[in-house]
Design a protein around this motif. Structure first.
Motif, short mmCIF file in Angstrom:
data_model
loop_
_atom_site.label_atom_id
_atom_site.label_comp_id
_atom_site.label_asym_id
_atom_site.label_seq_id
_atom_site.Cartn_x
_atom_site.Cartn_y
_atom_site.Cartn_z
N ALA A 296 0.84 -1.21 0.00
CA ALA A 296 0.00 0.00 0.00
C ALA A 296 0.87 1.26 0.00
CB ALA A 296 -0.93 -0.02 1.21
N ILE A 297 1.95 1.23 0.75
CA ILE A 297 2.81 2.42 0.85
C ILE A 297 3.46 2.72 -0.50
CG2 ILE A 297 4.92 3.35 1.90
CD1 ILE A 297 4.22 1.66 4.43
N LEU A 298 4.04 1.69 -1.11
CA LEU A 298 4.80 1.92 -2.35
C LEU A 298 3.90 2.33 -3.51
CD1 LEU A 298 7.43 -0.94 -2.05
CD2 LEU A 298 7.86 1.52 -1.87
N LEU A 299 2.64 1.87 -3.48
CA LEU A 299 1.72 2.29 -4.55
C LEU A 299 1.57 3.81 -4.55
CD1 LEU A 299 -0.33 1.05 -6.69
CD2 LEU A 299 -2.08 1.62 -5.01
N ARG A 300 1.69 4.41 -3.37
CA ARG A 300 1.50 5.87 -3.25
C ARG A 300 2.77 6.66 -3.56
NH1 ARG A 300 -0.12 7.80 2.06
NH2 ARG A 300 -0.36 9.73 0.90
N LEU A 301 3.89 5.98 -3.69
CA LEU A 301 5.15 6.70 -3.92
C LEU A 301 5.16 7.25 -5.34
CD1 LEU A 301 7.92 7.49 -2.82
CD2 LEU A 301 8.79 5.30 -3.64
N ARG A 302 5.29 8.56 -5.43
CA ARG A 302 5.25 9.20 -6.75
C ARG A 302 6.62 9.69 -7.19
NH1 ARG A 302 1.75 6.58 -7.79
NH2 ARG A 302 -0.43 7.07 -8.19
N SER A 303 7.66 9.38 -6.42
CA SER A 303 9.02 9.67 -6.86
C SER A 303 9.78 8.35 -6.94
CB SER A 303 9.70 10.67 -5.91
OG SER A 303 9.57 10.24 -4.58
N ASP A 304 10.96 8.41 -7.47
CA ASP A 304 11.75 7.20 -7.69
C ASP A 304 12.31 6.69 -6.36
OD1 ASP A 304 13.41 5.24 -8.62
OD2 ASP A 304 14.68 6.57 -9.83
N PRO A 305 12.07 5.41 -6.03
CA PRO A 305 12.64 4.90 -4.77
C PRO A 305 14.15 4.67 -4.82
CG PRO A 305 11.44 3.16 -5.90
CD PRO A 305 11.22 4.41 -6.70
N LEU A 306 14.70 4.57 -6.02
CA LEU A 306 16.12 4.19 -6.12
C LEU A 306 17.05 5.18 -5.41
CD1 LEU A 306 18.13 2.13 -7.13
CD2 LEU A 306 18.17 3.30 -9.32
N PRO A 307 16.90 6.51 -5.65
CA PRO A 307 17.80 7.43 -4.92
C PRO A 307 17.63 7.36 -3.42
CG PRO A 307 16.45 8.62 -6.54
CD PRO A 307 16.00 7.21 -6.57
N LEU A 308 16.42 7.01 -2.96
CA LEU A 308 16.19 6.89 -1.51
C LEU A 308 16.97 5.71 -0.95
CD1 LEU A 308 12.31 7.35 -1.39
CD2 LEU A 308 14.02 9.01 -0.66
#
Ligand code: AMP
Length: 454
Positions: A296-308
């Motif tokens: 559920a959390i990642l579906l809402r991520l609207r930026s790239d997770p890779l740099p994080l």
């Protein structure tokens, strides 16, 4: 729509995702939609992941398989490899890893260690006594009355018994005790639970939006507790104030205390909280993203997770600001008949093709424990028990409008997906597919044929 924010490597970046569940499928999906030139490899992955990333068997071992890929970054989904020192092996070879070293992963693998850290850091948590001897534990449990008995160590969600009175607590000691075990007998708190997970680079923490999982198997809050039938992100009662308070009084002090001991935590620090009149208190820490919370959390991520993930692994998380969809996301776990007791394997799952056509930024269908079987000319998935999470087959997260928490979720066009052979339990309830709505959500029954609208 998705800014990459990632300019570190001009060549193709290779990311290895460790794990085989729906959480790892969500990680792969989020990494893919982040854009940028990247190759994603999953070890071992699953049949759903295999449609969008290369899957490699964990041979001759998980760490050997990961190192053989010469990855730029490894992202670890489940806790077991972390507790066994997977991240240590990556560190020895200089491979950036999103996931803590074994010593820091003890925050999940040992509840006694987690308590010690919390006490040292002044983190609010229910009081607990630790026992290495069954008779003393039993006696204490009986005198405590309503309390919670916890087995120290990874127990795949089966090491905690919430007891209503002294007799039940003493019985819980007998049920959980095994030679060499340590038990915690903890004050029982009352309140609503919420999980706040933060990315952590050993010093800085970046909180993800709060999530609440739903554990009861059946609709209407009935049936046994499971490994999680779904999650909502964020729950309507999880305010920004709660997040700030949790960062200030729980996540930052915990990260500082681990660093002070020479075991800085790098990865996803998961605080399982009970919301009490005195504020949030920690029931447990996990050393990774939650499953099904991550879906559920990642579906809402609207930026790239890779740099994080890179920034966490490379100890430079300060200033990172993920971008989130403002809508609420709901993840629904569809489980095989008989889950969680004795899930029936190899029932065929229908309707995925129709769902696939609707997949996009607002709907993900994620696999766990499925196995493709050749039917006519094309392979179609079946549910197959996967090690650890037996019988859970897939998660379907989708966003809904912000409030009230999931009442707005089931408004989209009809979704169809069903299990051949799905049946009823002795009470006539459908157990093949279940509602994932949390307590405050509108109650909703998922039929075995799963033709419900949502
Ligand atoms: P844990 O694995 O420690 O999170 O425990 C699993 C579940 O047991 C939690 O999600 C709570 O529902 C319940 N639980 C754990 N500790 C407590 C406590 N001290 N008071 C009340 N319920 C608890």
């Amino acid at each position: 729509m998705f800014g990459t924010g990632y300019e570190m490597h001009s060549r193709m970046t290779k990311v290895v995702v460790i794990g085989s569940g729906a959480r790892e499928h969500a990680l792969v999906r989020a990494l893919r939609r982040g854009g940028g030139a990247r190759e994603i490899v999953a070890i071992p992955g699953n049949p759903g992941i295999a449609r969008e990333a290369r899957c490699v068997p964990a041979q001759p071992s998980l760490s050997d398989a990961a190192l053989a890929e010469s990855p730029d970054l490894v992202v670890v989904g489940p806790e077991a490899p972390l507790a066994e020192g997977f991240a240590d092996r990556m560190a020895q070879r200089g491979v950036p890893c999103f996931g803590p070293l074994q010593a820091a992963a003890r925050i999940e693998s040992s509840k006694a260690f987690a308590k010690e850290i919390m006490l040292a850091a002044g983190v609010p948590t229910p009081r607990a006594a630790i026992f290495e001897e069954a008779a003393a534990a039993r006696e204490h449990a009986r005198s405590e009355g309503a309390c919670v008995v916890k087995l120290d160590g990874l127990a795949a969600g089966k090491g905690v018994i919430v007891a209503d009175d002294g007799a039940a607590a003493a019985a819980a000691v007998d049920e959980l005790w095994k030679p060499g075990a340590r038990l915690l007998i903890e004050e029982r708190l009352r309140g609503r639970e919420v999980s706040i997970i933060a990315l952590c680079d050993g010093e800085n923490v970046v909180p993800l939006p709060p999530a609440r999982d739903h554990k009861r198997l059946l609709d209407g809050d009935r049936g046994p507790n499971t490994g999680g039938m779904g999650a909502v992100c964020p729950p309507a009662d999880a305010t920004q104030e709660l997040i700030d308070l949790t960062v200030r009084t729980i996540l930052e002090p915990t990260a500082r205390e681990l660093a002070r001991r020479g075991t800085p935590f790098v990865g996803a620090l998961y605080a399982g909280l009970m919301l009490t009149a005195q504020g949030p208190q920690v029931l447990e820490f996990n050393c990774r993203l939650g499953d099904p919370e991550a879906q559920a959390i990642l579906l809402r991520l609207r930026s790239d997770p890779l740099p994080l993930f890179f920034a966490a692994a490379q100890r430079r998380l300060a200033g990172q600001k993920p971008v989130w969809d403002s809508r609420t996301a709901v993840a629904v776990v569809l489980a095989a008949h008989g889950y969680p007791g004795a899930p029936r394997a190899m029932d065929e799952i229908h309707g995925l093709e129709a769902l696939a056509a609707e997949e996009g930024d607002d709907l993900w269908v994620l696999h766990a424990g499925t196995k493709p079987v050749a039917v006519a000319s094309s392979p179609s998935p079946r549910s197959a028990p996967a090690p650890g999470r037996r019988g859970r087959a897939r998660t379907v997260p989708r966003p809904a409008s912000r409030s009230p928490e999931c009442r707005a979720a089931p408004t989209s066009p009809r979704r169809r997906c069903n299990w051949r052979g799905a049946g009823k339990d002795p009470e006539g309830n459908s157990t093949a597919c279940c509602s994932a709505s949390s307590r405050a959500c509108s109650s909703r029954r998922w039929e075995a044929s799963f033709s419900s609208t949502w």
